[in-house]
Design a protein around this motif. Structure first.
Motif, PDB file in Angstrom:
ATOM      1  N   SER A   1      -3.117   4.217  13.832  1.00 33.80           N
ATOM      2  CA  SER A   1      -3.309   3.462  12.591  1.00 33.80           C
ATOM      3  C   SER A   1      -2.088   2.612  12.283  1.00 33.80           C
ATOM      4  O   SER A   1      -2.204   1.468  11.825  1.00 33.80           O
ATOM      5  CB  SER A   1      -3.591   4.425  11.430  1.00 33.80           C
ATOM      6  N   VAL A   2      -0.909   3.172  12.519  1.00 37.11           N
ATOM      7  CA  VAL A   2       0.326   2.407  12.342  1.00 37.11           C
ATOM      8  C   VAL A   2       0.323   1.192  13.271  1.00 37.11           C
ATOM      9  O   VAL A   2       0.645   0.078  12.866  1.00 37.11           O
ATOM     10  CB  VAL A   2       1.560   3.294  12.609  1.00 37.11           C
ATOM     11  N   GLN A   3      -0.069   1.419  14.519  1.00 35.13           N
ATOM     12  CA  GLN A   3      -0.128   0.322  15.481  1.00 35.13           C
ATOM     13  C   GLN A   3      -1.118  -0.746  15.044  1.00 35.13           C
ATOM     14  O   GLN A   3      -0.837  -1.955  15.144  1.00 35.13           O
ATOM     15  CB  GLN A   3      -0.523   0.852  16.861  1.00 35.13           C
TER      16      GLN A   3
ATOM     17  N   GLY B   1       0.275  -7.722  11.543  1.00 31.73           N
ATOM     18  CA  GLY B   1       1.441  -8.313  10.890  1.00 31.73           C
ATOM     19  C   GLY B   1       1.931  -7.553   9.680  1.00 31.73           C
ATOM     20  O   GLY B   1       2.737  -8.064   8.899  1.00 31.73           O
ATOM     21  N   ILE B   2       1.457  -6.320   9.502  1.00 36.62           N
ATOM     22  CA  ILE B   2       1.841  -5.499   8.356  1.00 36.62           C
ATOM     23  C   ILE B   2       3.046  -4.636   8.727  1.00 36.62           C
ATOM     24  O   ILE B   2       3.072  -4.015   9.786  1.00 36.62           O
ATOM     25  CB  ILE B   2       0.664  -4.600   7.912  1.00 36.62           C
TER      26      ILE B   2
ATOM     27  N   GLN C   1      -8.488   6.278   7.618  1.00 37.67           N
ATOM     28  CA  GLN C   1      -9.430   5.352   7.001  1.00 37.67           C
ATOM     29  C   GLN C   1      -8.756   4.564   5.877  1.00 37.67           C
ATOM     30  O   GLN C   1      -9.028   3.373   5.671  1.00 37.67           O
ATOM     31  CB  GLN C   1     -10.641   6.113   6.453  1.00 37.67           C
ATOM     32  N   GLN C   2      -7.858   5.212   5.156  1.00 36.44           N
ATOM     33  CA  GLN C   2      -7.139   4.540   4.072  1.00 36.44           C
ATOM     34  C   GLN C   2      -6.233   3.439   4.616  1.00 36.44           C
ATOM     35  O   GLN C   2      -6.077   2.385   3.988  1.00 36.44           O
ATOM     36  CB  GLN C   2      -6.342   5.570   3.269  1.00 36.44           C
ATOM     37  N   VAL C   3      -5.651   3.673   5.785  1.00 36.32           N
ATOM     38  CA  VAL C   3      -4.853   2.611   6.420  1.00 36.32           C
ATOM     39  C   VAL C   3      -5.755   1.425   6.752  1.00 36.32           C
ATOM     40  O   VAL C   3      -5.404   0.266   6.500  1.00 36.32           O
ATOM     41  CB  VAL C   3      -4.146   3.116   7.692  1.00 36.32           C
ATOM     42  N   SER C   4      -6.934   1.704   7.294  1.00 36.00           N
ATOM     43  CA  SER C   4      -7.888   0.631   7.627  1.00 36.00           C
ATOM     44  C   SER C   4      -8.271  -0.160   6.383  1.00 36.00           C
ATOM     45  O   SER C   4      -8.369  -1.396   6.418  1.00 36.00           O
ATOM     46  CB  SER C   4      -9.151   1.228   8.266  1.00 36.00           C
ATOM     47  N   THR C   5      -8.463   0.555   5.273  1.00 31.02           N
ATOM     48  CA  THR C   5      -8.807  -0.111   4.011  1.00 31.02           C
ATOM     49  C   THR C   5      -7.674  -1.015   3.552  1.00 31.02           C
ATOM     50  O   THR C   5      -7.911  -2.139   3.092  1.00 31.02           O
ATOM     51  CB  THR C   5      -9.117   0.940   2.933  1.00 31.02           C
TER      52      THR C   5
ATOM     53  N   GLY D   1       0.836  -1.195   0.000  1.00 29.25           N
ATOM     54  CA  GLY D   1       0.000   0.000   0.000  1.00 29.25           C
ATOM     55  C   GLY D   1       0.870   1.242   0.000  1.00 29.25           C
ATOM     56  O   GLY D   1       1.833   1.336   0.761  1.00 29.25           O
ATOM     57  N   LEU D   2       0.551   2.203  -0.868  1.00 27.18           N
ATOM     58  CA  LEU D   2       1.259   3.483  -0.920  1.00 27.18           C
ATOM     59  C   LEU D   2       0.266   4.584  -0.573  1.00 27.18           C
ATOM     60  O   LEU D   2      -0.708   4.809  -1.295  1.00 27.18           O
ATOM     61  CB  LEU D   2       1.851   3.726  -2.307  1.00 27.18           C
ATOM     62  N   LEU D   3       0.500   5.274   0.535  1.00 28.78           N
ATOM     63  CA  LEU D   3      -0.402   6.323   1.009  1.00 28.78           C
ATOM     64  C   LEU D   3       0.343   7.649   1.065  1.00 28.78           C
ATOM     65  O   LEU D   3       1.274   7.809   1.868  1.00 28.78           O
ATOM     66  CB  LEU D   3      -0.951   5.970   2.393  1.00 28.78           C
TER      67      LEU D   3
END
Length: 366
Positions: free
Chosen positions: A118-120, A126-127, A92-96, A46-48
């Motif tokens: 969100s990072v946590q 496991g990401i 929200q994009q991290v959640s997606t 994922g690239l945010l």
């Protein structure tokens, strides 16, 4: 059919049904783990990126990153999203991305502190998370950027160089810094102050939030407060804000004073050629995007990153993050040809449009 034959047939059917149910259950488990049929074998990254106002992200960072990932890992897939300057949207994009089952998230945080939870959440699934250009808070696996305090030092020195003999402790300088939510802004500011303090007088200092409109308003307020004739130079933390500041200066009849910038945006380079901006800082997008792609692919493939992230920085949350820092370059009219044109960031024709043709000829850029 005798009794023995019936028992064999029934037993075979039962085993077949059990295997079918087990297979269906496994497929369901894969989807529950992230909606990806690839499950644990997924090579999705994922690239945010934080906003669409700063020209570099969609025009350079995204395509360069995608191209390098594809070169390094033919079966890797990149999922992209832009926060459009909204930290809530980025969360929200991290959640997606978590739901999609990505294995690595590369993120340039819109708000380094706000993104911590969100990072946590991603790491708990496991990401691996790579902080790109801005050091996000939380358990980040790696960080790639430029030496951002050095960026500020280059900006400050370029301002002093442009002031020349006018660089005196009594010379009024206006500072329009970046968004306080961006940890880079604090480093740019610290680097600039390190060079400017004691050499000039910081007579007005505000945050421009990385927005040309806000920077324009702040510059207008500074002109009202200090009076046009009393302003010797302006520190703008990036080229986008420098554009808004240049407009305010022109509107107030102020010309010929130094104005810094950063990011080597096309409009910034054109202002440098035209003489309405004195400098910018070139942080070559390709090396940064390539470095992030290499880190991401290594993490996806379970390879070490020690040889890539050779230093360690401490984030705002106190986490020690393996980091790779690249070297920024100051750009003035004197070295435009040797930097952004030589690197093919922009062609002469892109810079020297009809509006800037005469200025380009005068600068020896044709």
């Amino acid at each position: 059919m005798n009794a023995m034959m019936r028992r064999v047939v029934i037993g075979t059917a039962a085993v077949s049904m059990a295997l079918s149910v087990a297979a269906c259950g496994k497929a369901g488990d894969d989807k529950a783990d992230g909606g990806s049929s690839a499950g644990s074998k997924s090579k999705t990254i994922g690239l945010l990126l934080p906003d669409s106002v700063t020209a570099r992200y969609d025009k350079f960072d995204k395509p360069l990153f995608e191209a390098k990932v594809k070169e390094l890992c033919a079966d890797c897939d990149v999922q992209y999203a832009n926060a459009a300057g909204d930290s809530g949207k980025q969360a929200q994009q991290v959640s997606t991305m978590i739901t999609k089952g990505v294995k690595v998230i590369v993120i340039s945080a819109q708000d380094a502190a706000a993104i911590k939870s969100s990072v946590q959440a991603a790491v708990d699934k496991g990401i691996k998370v790579v902080a790109y250009d801005r050091l996000a808070q939380g358990p980040v696996s790696a960080y790639v950027s430029f030496d951002n305090e050095k960026v500020g030092e280059l900006q400050g020195q370029a301002l002093l160089d442009a002031l020349g003999a006018k660089a005196k402790p009594s010379a009024n300088v206006v500072m329009i810094n970046g968004d306080d939510a961006d940890p880079n802004a604090a480093m740019f500011k610290a680097g600039a102050h390190k060079v400017l303090n004691g050499k000039v007088k910081i007579a007005y200092e505000q945050s421009g939030l990385w927005k040309d409109t806000v920077a324009n308003q702040k510059m207008t307020a500074a002109i009202t407060q200090l009076k046009a004739k009393n302003i010797a130079g302006v520190y703008a933390a990036n080229d986008g804000m420098a554009g808004g500041i240049a407009t305010a200066l022109k509107g107030a009849g102020i010309s010929g004073i130094p104005l810094t910038g950063q990011d080597a945006e096309l409009a910034g380079i054109q202002r440098i050629i035209a003489g309405t901006q004195s400098s910018t800082v070139y942080k070559a997008f390709k090396p940064e995007a390539d470095a992030a792609a290499q880190l991401a692919v290594n993490l996806v493939e379970g390879k070490a990153i020690d040889s890539l992230a050779t230093t360690t920085l401490t984030s705002g949350s106190g986490d020690k993050v393996p980091s790779q820092l690249l070297t920024p370059v100051s750009v003035t009219k004197a070295n435009v040809k040797d930097t952004v044109i030589a690197d093919k960031l922009y062609s002469v024709s892109e810079i020297c449009t009809a509006e800037f043709a005469k200025a380009c000829a005068a600068a020896g850029i044709q």
